[in-house]
Motif scaffolding. Structure first.
Motif, mmCIF file in Angstrom:
data_model
loop_
_atom_site.group_PDB
_atom_site.id
_atom_site.type_symbol
_atom_site.label_atom_id
_atom_site.label_comp_id
_atom_site.label_asym_id
_atom_site.label_seq_id
_atom_site.Cartn_x
_atom_site.Cartn_y
_atom_site.Cartn_z
ATOM 1 N N THR A 155 -8.256 4.630 -1.268
ATOM 2 C CA THR A 155 -8.766 5.275 -2.480
ATOM 3 C C THR A 155 -7.635 5.459 -3.483
ATOM 4 N N ASP A 156 -7.981 5.890 -4.683
ATOM 5 C CA ASP A 156 -6.956 6.189 -5.685
ATOM 6 C C ASP A 156 -5.969 7.231 -5.159
ATOM 7 N N TRP A 157 -6.486 8.193 -4.389
ATOM 8 C CA TRP A 157 -5.619 9.236 -3.837
ATOM 9 C C TRP A 157 -4.626 8.654 -2.832
ATOM 10 N N VAL A 158 -5.103 7.794 -1.923
ATOM 11 C CA VAL A 158 -4.214 7.148 -0.952
ATOM 12 C C VAL A 158 -3.174 6.290 -1.669
ATOM 13 N N ILE A 159 -3.617 5.533 -2.669
ATOM 14 C CA ILE A 159 -2.696 4.686 -3.428
ATOM 15 C C ILE A 159 -1.637 5.544 -4.127
ATOM 16 N N ALA A 160 -2.053 6.689 -4.672
ATOM 17 C CA ALA A 160 -1.107 7.585 -5.340
ATOM 18 C C ALA A 160 -0.055 8.115 -4.367
ATOM 19 N N CYS A 161 -0.511 8.531 -3.186
ATOM 20 C CA CYS A 161 0.426 9.037 -2.177
ATOM 21 C C CYS A 161 1.409 7.949 -1.755
ATOM 22 N N CYS A 162 0.906 6.746 -1.564
ATOM 23 C CA CYS A 162 1.766 5.627 -1.165
ATOM 24 C C CYS A 162 2.741 5.242 -2.272
ATOM 25 N N HIS A 163 2.308 5.391 -3.523
ATOM 26 C CA HIS A 163 3.184 5.094 -4.658
ATOM 27 C C HIS A 163 4.387 6.034 -4.648
ATOM 28 N N ILE A 164 4.150 7.304 -4.416
ATOM 29 C CA ILE A 164 5.257 8.265 -4.365
ATOM 30 C C ILE A 164 6.153 7.971 -3.161
ATOM 31 N N GLN A 165 5.531 7.606 -2.032
ATOM 32 C CA GLN A 165 6.314 7.216 -0.851
ATOM 33 C C GLN A 165 7.253 6.051 -1.188
ATOM 34 N N GLU A 166 6.724 5.042 -1.888
ATOM 35 C CA GLU A 166 7.544 3.881 -2.244
ATOM 36 C C GLU A 166 8.685 4.282 -3.173
ATOM 37 N N LEU A 167 8.438 5.188 -4.106
ATOM 38 C CA LEU A 167 9.507 5.647 -4.993
ATOM 39 C C LEU A 167 10.607 6.347 -4.204
ATOM 40 N N ARG A 222 13.879 6.436 15.015
ATOM 41 C CA ARG A 222 13.091 5.396 15.676
ATOM 42 C C ARG A 222 12.376 4.446 14.707
ATOM 43 N N PHE A 223 12.549 4.638 13.423
ATOM 44 C CA PHE A 223 11.799 3.829 12.457
ATOM 45 C C PHE A 223 12.742 3.404 11.350
ATOM 46 N N SER A 224 12.778 2.105 11.072
ATOM 47 C CA SER A 224 13.716 1.589 10.075
ATOM 48 C C SER A 224 13.113 1.614 8.680
ATOM 49 N N LEU A 225 13.972 1.538 7.686
ATOM 50 C CA LEU A 225 13.518 1.506 6.296
ATOM 51 C C LEU A 225 12.635 0.292 6.004
ATOM 52 N N PRO A 226 12.998 -0.936 6.426
ATOM 53 C CA PRO A 226 12.102 -2.070 6.167
ATOM 54 C C PRO A 226 10.715 -1.890 6.787
ATOM 55 N N ALA A 227 10.657 -1.324 7.988
ATOM 56 C CA ALA A 227 9.366 -1.105 8.642
ATOM 57 C C ALA A 227 8.529 -0.096 7.868
ATOM 58 N N TYR A 228 9.159 0.986 7.417
ATOM 59 C CA TYR A 228 8.421 2.019 6.688
ATOM 60 C C TYR A 228 7.888 1.465 5.367
ATOM 61 N N ARG A 229 8.721 0.694 4.663
ATOM 62 C CA ARG A 229 8.278 0.154 3.374
ATOM 63 C C ARG A 229 7.103 -0.811 3.568
ATOM 64 N N LEU A 230 7.159 -1.617 4.612
ATOM 65 C CA LEU A 230 6.064 -2.540 4.894
ATOM 66 C C LEU A 230 4.785 -1.793 5.204
ATOM 67 N N LEU A 231 4.846 -0.824 6.133
ATOM 68 C CA LEU A 231 3.631 -0.120 6.537
ATOM 69 C C LEU A 231 3.035 0.669 5.383
ATOM 70 N N ASN A 232 3.879 1.237 4.548
ATOM 71 C CA ASN A 232 3.388 1.958 3.372
ATOM 72 C C ASN A 232 2.670 1.008 2.417
ATOM 73 N N GLN A 233 3.238 -0.187 2.218
ATOM 74 C CA GLN A 233 2.604 -1.215 1.381
ATOM 75 C C GLN A 233 1.252 -1.623 1.962
ATOM 76 N N LEU A 234 1.187 -1.813 3.278
ATOM 77 C CA LEU A 234 -0.067 -2.211 3.923
ATOM 78 C C LEU A 234 -1.140 -1.144 3.745
ATOM 79 N N LEU A 235 -0.743 0.103 3.898
ATOM 80 C CA LEU A 235 -1.696 1.203 3.766
ATOM 81 C C LEU A 235 -2.302 1.232 2.371
#
Length: 338
Positions: A155-167, A222-235
């Motif tokens: 949703t727009d809300w999920v996308i917004a949360c992920c956008h802030i995560q990516e920043l 236990r979680f790397s930066l590349p992995a987090y950025r990928l999973l956030n993008q997928l979400l």
């Protein structure tokens, strides 16, 4: 790395964007051997992994609701999540990827494992959104899917949360730690944090602040930066309807898969209202049910409210597995005779 972690190499995997790259899909099998019992597929959440008997130990194991004495439990790692510890298996071109691509990668892996039917798929959060995606791509794959605290779309809300995560992940000097702290504020709920901490203090800090710091540090271990950025993008890319826009009914019309939605009343991320809308939209045409977990804990309640999840899943297993496992047994006999 778990001893029973196995890999399927896909040397020329084509993304939806047209890009071709080499990827590795790791997986684990628990309980009965493949092709000897009904298959339960478990899709992990964003920071989860294929070791489902660890992070969901209350529900998966011998004589538990997801009974490894009766079923074959299959769990893939989302490619690039880093669980196998091999830096060569990380995915650095994360912006080229969508959840559609993960569904396609799982489809290739299932094909190589000679699996053409899964009795029941269960997934929480992004793992539930992935079930929708897999059903859209392979309408005959599942007997039943059980998306938990999930939706077929971001949703727009999920996308917004992920956008802030990516920043945060792109600009912070402590990207994984701070992104995790931010995420915990929408994975939980205001009521849940209030009931847990009651504005308690330790020395000069509030306990909730130390709790957030702890979760940030623990994830970094236990979680790397590349992995987090990928999973956030997928979400943020979740959209099982694809080219059909908001018309998920057009996708489900091609599938006989039973859908058992499980939402959480206090979920502030994949909000329950969206699942109710999906149920109302599809209930006249589809075999679909809606269940709701009552909790103060928000989105993460599916990892906390074990008794409620057990009760709901027990009913689903009782009602759905006898029908679908007959189909699976027929396919097993066909594979053996082929």
């Amino acid at each position: 790395m778990p001893l029973n972690l196995k890999h399927i190499e896909l040397p020329a995997f084509r993304l939806k964007s047209g890009k071709v790259q080499e990827i590795s899909v790791s997986y684990q099998v628990f309980g009965r051997a493949l092709h000897t019992a009904p298959i339960i597929l478990l899709n992990h959440a964003l920071t989860g992994n294929s070791s489902v008997t660890d992070w969901w130990s209350e529900l998966v194991g011998d004589d538990k609701v997801i009974d490894t004495k009766q079923f074959t439990v299959l769990a893939f790692d989302i490619p690039g999540n880093g669980y196998d510890g091999n830096i060569d298996h990380l995915i650095f071109n994360y912006q080229d990827w969508t959840l559609f691509d993960v569904g396609a990668a799982f489809a290739k892996a299932l094909q190589l494992l000679n699996i053409s039917f899964i009795d029941l798929g269960i997934g929480g959060s992004i793992g539930g959104a992935l079930l929708w995606e897999m059903m859209a791509q392979q309408p005959e794959l599942f007997g039943t899917i059980v998306p938990i605290a999930a939706d077929w779309k971001a949703t727009d809300w999920v996308i917004a949360c992920c956008h802030i995560q990516e920043l945060i992940l792109s600009t912070s000097s402590k990207p994984v730690e701070l992104a995790r702290q931010h995420a915990m504020t929408f994975y939980r709920s205001p009521q849940g944090l209030q009931s847990k901490f009651i504005r308690g203090k330790d020395a000069s800090s509030f306990k909730v602040q130390k709790w957030l710091d702890f979760h940030g540090i623990e994830l970094k271990k236990r979680f790397s930066l590349p992995a987090y950025r990928l999973l956030n993008q997928l979400l943020a890319s979740a959209d099982a309807a694809g080219n059909h826009g908001e018309d998920i009914a057009a996708i489900t019309a091609t599938s006989q898969t039973v859908i058992e939605l499980i939402a959480i009343d206090s979920d502030g991320f994949f909000v329950a209202h969206e699942d109710r809308r999906t149920f109302d939209l599809l209930k006249r045409e589809k075999d679909i049910n809606y269940h709701e977990i009552s909790s103060v804990h928000g989105h993460d309640a599916f990892l906390i409210e074990h008794d409620q999840v057990k009760e709901i899943l027990s009913g689903i297993f009782q009602n759905r597995l006898p029908k679908s496992s007959k189909i699976a047994c027929n396919k097993i006999r066909w594979l053996k005779s082929a």
